[in-house]
Design a protein around this motif. Structure first.
Motif, mmCIF file in Angstrom:
data_model
loop_
_atom_site.group_PDB
_atom_site.id
_atom_site.type_symbol
_atom_site.label_atom_id
_atom_site.label_comp_id
_atom_site.label_asym_id
_atom_site.label_seq_id
_atom_site.Cartn_x
_atom_site.Cartn_y
_atom_site.Cartn_z
ATOM 1 N N VAL A 8 40.197 -16.572 -21.231
ATOM 2 C CA VAL A 8 40.704 -15.880 -20.048
ATOM 3 C C VAL A 8 42.049 -16.492 -19.688
ATOM 4 N N PHE A 9 43.059 -15.659 -19.568
ATOM 5 C CA PHE A 9 44.378 -16.155 -19.177
ATOM 6 C C PHE A 9 44.375 -16.466 -17.678
ATOM 7 N N VAL A 10 44.926 -17.615 -17.322
ATOM 8 C CA VAL A 10 44.948 -18.044 -15.915
ATOM 9 C C VAL A 10 46.274 -17.627 -15.263
ATOM 10 N N GLU A 11 46.173 -16.680 -14.337
ATOM 11 C CA GLU A 11 47.373 -16.260 -13.600
ATOM 12 C C GLU A 11 47.444 -17.072 -12.309
ATOM 13 N N THR A 91 42.204 -19.552 -32.817
ATOM 14 C CA THR A 91 41.606 -18.256 -33.198
ATOM 15 C C THR A 91 40.438 -17.764 -32.317
ATOM 16 N N PRO A 92 40.743 -17.350 -31.081
ATOM 17 C CA PRO A 92 39.678 -16.804 -30.228
ATOM 18 C C PRO A 92 39.224 -15.424 -30.718
ATOM 19 N N GLU A 93 37.998 -15.090 -30.299
ATOM 20 C CA GLU A 93 37.449 -13.780 -30.662
ATOM 21 C C GLU A 93 37.920 -12.720 -29.660
ATOM 22 N N ILE A 94 38.074 -13.175 -28.410
ATOM 23 C CA ILE A 94 38.390 -12.244 -27.311
ATOM 24 C C ILE A 94 39.397 -12.917 -26.369
ATOM 25 N N ILE A 95 40.396 -12.147 -25.895
ATOM 26 C CA ILE A 95 41.276 -12.652 -24.811
ATOM 27 C C ILE A 95 41.265 -11.627 -23.682
ATOM 28 N N LEU A 96 40.979 -12.087 -22.458
ATOM 29 C CA LEU A 96 40.988 -11.211 -21.286
ATOM 30 C C LEU A 96 42.144 -11.611 -20.365
ATOM 31 N N LEU A 102 52.082 -8.997 -13.680
ATOM 32 C CA LEU A 102 52.354 -10.057 -14.657
ATOM 33 C C LEU A 102 51.505 -9.865 -15.927
ATOM 34 N N GLY A 103 50.223 -9.631 -15.721
ATOM 35 C CA GLY A 103 49.299 -9.506 -16.851
ATOM 36 C C GLY A 103 49.626 -8.329 -17.749
ATOM 37 N N ARG A 104 50.028 -7.213 -17.146
ATOM 38 C CA ARG A 104 50.384 -6.035 -17.937
ATOM 39 C C ARG A 104 51.601 -6.331 -18.795
ATOM 40 N N ASP A 105 52.520 -7.095 -18.251
ATOM 41 C CA ASP A 105 53.739 -7.457 -18.980
ATOM 42 C C ASP A 105 53.388 -8.363 -20.161
ATOM 43 N N LEU A 106 52.541 -9.337 -19.882
ATOM 44 C CA LEU A 106 52.223 -10.358 -20.874
ATOM 45 C C LEU A 106 51.330 -9.826 -22.008
ATOM 46 N N THR A 160 42.706 -5.846 -20.783
ATOM 47 C CA THR A 160 43.105 -6.185 -19.412
ATOM 48 C C THR A 160 42.143 -5.474 -18.451
ATOM 49 N N VAL A 161 41.939 -6.110 -17.293
ATOM 50 C CA VAL A 161 41.028 -5.577 -16.279
ATOM 51 C C VAL A 161 41.703 -5.746 -14.927
ATOM 52 N N ARG A 162 41.657 -4.681 -14.118
ATOM 53 C CA ARG A 162 42.302 -4.779 -12.807
ATOM 54 C C ARG A 162 41.535 -5.715 -11.871
ATOM 55 N N PRO A 163 42.264 -6.278 -10.895
ATOM 56 C CA PRO A 163 41.598 -7.097 -9.884
ATOM 57 C C PRO A 163 40.510 -6.275 -9.186
ATOM 58 N N ARG A 164 39.444 -6.934 -8.785
ATOM 59 C CA ARG A 164 38.328 -6.377 -8.015
ATOM 60 C C ARG A 164 37.385 -5.493 -8.825
ATOM 61 N N VAL A 165 37.622 -5.327 -10.119
ATOM 62 C CA VAL A 165 36.695 -4.529 -10.927
ATOM 63 C C VAL A 165 35.404 -5.325 -11.135
ATOM 64 N N PHE A 166 35.534 -6.618 -11.395
ATOM 65 C CA PHE A 166 34.353 -7.468 -11.561
ATOM 66 C C PHE A 166 34.195 -8.358 -10.321
ATOM 67 N N PRO A 167 32.950 -8.676 -9.976
ATOM 68 C CA PRO A 167 32.751 -9.506 -8.777
ATOM 69 C C PRO A 167 33.218 -10.944 -8.985
ATOM 70 N N LEU A 168 33.510 -11.583 -7.873
ATOM 71 C CA LEU A 168 33.892 -12.996 -7.895
ATOM 72 C C LEU A 168 32.624 -13.816 -8.128
ATOM 73 N N PRO A 169 32.548 -14.637 -9.182
ATOM 74 C CA PRO A 169 31.314 -15.410 -9.378
ATOM 75 C C PRO A 169 31.224 -16.554 -8.376
ATOM 76 N N GLU A 170 30.012 -17.073 -8.207
ATOM 77 C CA GLU A 170 29.810 -18.245 -7.342
ATOM 78 C C GLU A 170 30.268 -19.484 -8.105
ATOM 79 N N PRO A 171 31.161 -20.304 -7.541
ATOM 80 C CA PRO A 171 31.528 -21.533 -8.241
ATOM 81 C C PRO A 171 30.364 -22.514 -8.274
ATOM 82 N N LYS A 172 30.215 -23.237 -9.378
ATOM 83 C CA LYS A 172 29.119 -24.219 -9.506
ATOM 84 C C LYS A 172 29.696 -25.508 -10.065
#
Ligand code: FAD
Length: 330
Positions: A8-11, A91-96, A102-106, A160-172
């Motif tokens: 997962v790319f960190v923006e 060599t990752p299998e998946i990049i999100l 910014l993300g669309r550009d990158l 790529t996935v837009r903000p708010r499409v997936f829920p915010l997970p609980e930090p642990k």
């Protein structure tokens, strides 16, 4: 080398990680678990190593870090170079990547340089455990169908996935490993300079952060009637949303549009007023916690996803709800 791992790319901006990163880590965790592989966050920037802790808490097993003054502000060239360098080595299998400006550009540049495919604006991601392929679902053909796209041979599979499409997970609480690499690019090699930042002025419409949204559609019939939507939003302390026809009719500015060509929202309460529930609208709001639909057609598709449905004339129902809300909340 055999591709493995979900990345997962960190923006981040101004010392803060964009929430879409955590949302993607939540989904990435599920995908990595299904693949029985690791989840990694890809962190580029200048003086950002302290972010690693947070990324672990949101699900990352590993952080690939490139910390370099050249990466102080986002610029396509050094960021894409950094990610491509990491991806070629590990060599990752998946990049999100978040489907932000910014993300669309990158994402497009990284996919091109890695000679792989990219599915933009996915609304669902899942793993086919037999083939290990990432199923990337998004609206296609003007939103008339939901297409599931596969990247069968090239690696990594990128989405790529837009903000708010997936829920915010609980930090642990969680620990992980930091793998640090060099960028290997000099400032002189970067073709762009950031001269200054200018903040956008004017009243912002913070639909993506709103907890209550009252949205109006064509069923309102006129700009004057649309005021009823604004009134209820005001009383409830919510934000005004709209379907595309309401925007096109000039009843409300584009910044309020919700749906495939507007914003994606995930409020606690979404009140849909005179909105039929076309798929292009639904993709932007169906993740809302509670959906109240008001429509005079009992067969309107919006009722299929509504938590509560009110069949009636919007011009009678809305003022009654507003009056009652005013009384209760006074
Ligand atoms: P309508 O579908 O006309 O529905 C109006 C509803 O109001 C009806 O259900 C009717 O029963 C009800 N109604 C009428 N009078 C009353 C009354 N007096 N009281 C109560 N109810 C009443 N749309 C979006 O919203 N967002 C997008 O981002 C978007 N992107 C699109 C992208 C593409 C490529 C395409 C092709 C379309 C897109 N659309 C989008 C348009 C979408 O297909 C629908 O046309 C639109 O969502 C319909 O808006 P609506 O529900 O307001 O209008």
């Amino acid at each position: 080398m055999h591709a493995q791992g979900v990345w997962v790319f960190v923006e981040h901006l101004g010392g803060e990680i964009a929430p879409v990163t955590f949302e993607l880590l939540g989904k990435g965790r599920e995908l990595a678990d299904d693949l029985e592989t690791e989840l990694a966050a890809v962190l580029l920037g200048d003086g950002v190593r302290d972010f690693a802790e947070q990324l672990f808490r949101y699900g990352a097993d590993k952080v690939y870090l490139i910390d370099d003054p050249v990466l102080k502000d986002y610029r396509t060239y050094p960021y894409a170079k950094g990610i491509v360098k990491l991806a070629q080595k590990y060599t990752p299998e998946i990049i999100l990547i978040g489907a932000t400006t910014l993300g669309r550009d990158l994402a497009g540049v990284v996919a091109t340089w890695l000679n792989t495919g990219l599915t933009a604006d996915c609304t669902e991601l899942s793993i086919d455990k037999t083939t290990r392929l990432l199923h990337q679902t998004r609206p296609a053909f003007g939103g008339n169908i939901m297409a599931t796209i596969l990247c069968k041979t090239a690696r990594p599979q990128m989405a790529t996935v837009r903000p708010r499409v997936f829920p915010l997970p609980e930090p642990k609480p969680r620990i992980g490993v930091v793998v640090e690499e060099e960028l290997g690019i000099l400032e002189e090699e970067v073709p762009t300079r950031i001269i200054k930042y200018e903040e956008e002025k004017g009243p912002g419409v913070y639909l993506d952060k709103a907890e209550i949204i009252v949205a109006g559609g064509r069923g309102l019939g006129s700009k004057k009637n649309f005021r009823l939507v604004e009134e209820l939003a005001e009383v409830l302390g919510g934000v005004v949303g709209a379907s595309r026809p309401a925007v096109e009719a000039g009843w409300v500015p584009y910044a309020h549009q919700i749906g495939q060509t507007g914003q994606t929202v995930r409020p606690k309460l979404y009140i849909a007023c005179g909105i039929s529930g076309a798929v292009q609208h639904l993709v932007g709001m169906q993740m809302s916690e509670v959906i109240v639909a008001i429509n005079n057609d009992p067969n309107a598709p919006i009722f299929n996803i509504a938590t509560y449905g009110i069949v009636g004339d919007i011009l009678e129902v809305l003022p009654a709800i507003t009056e009652e809300a005013r009384r209760v909340l006074a």
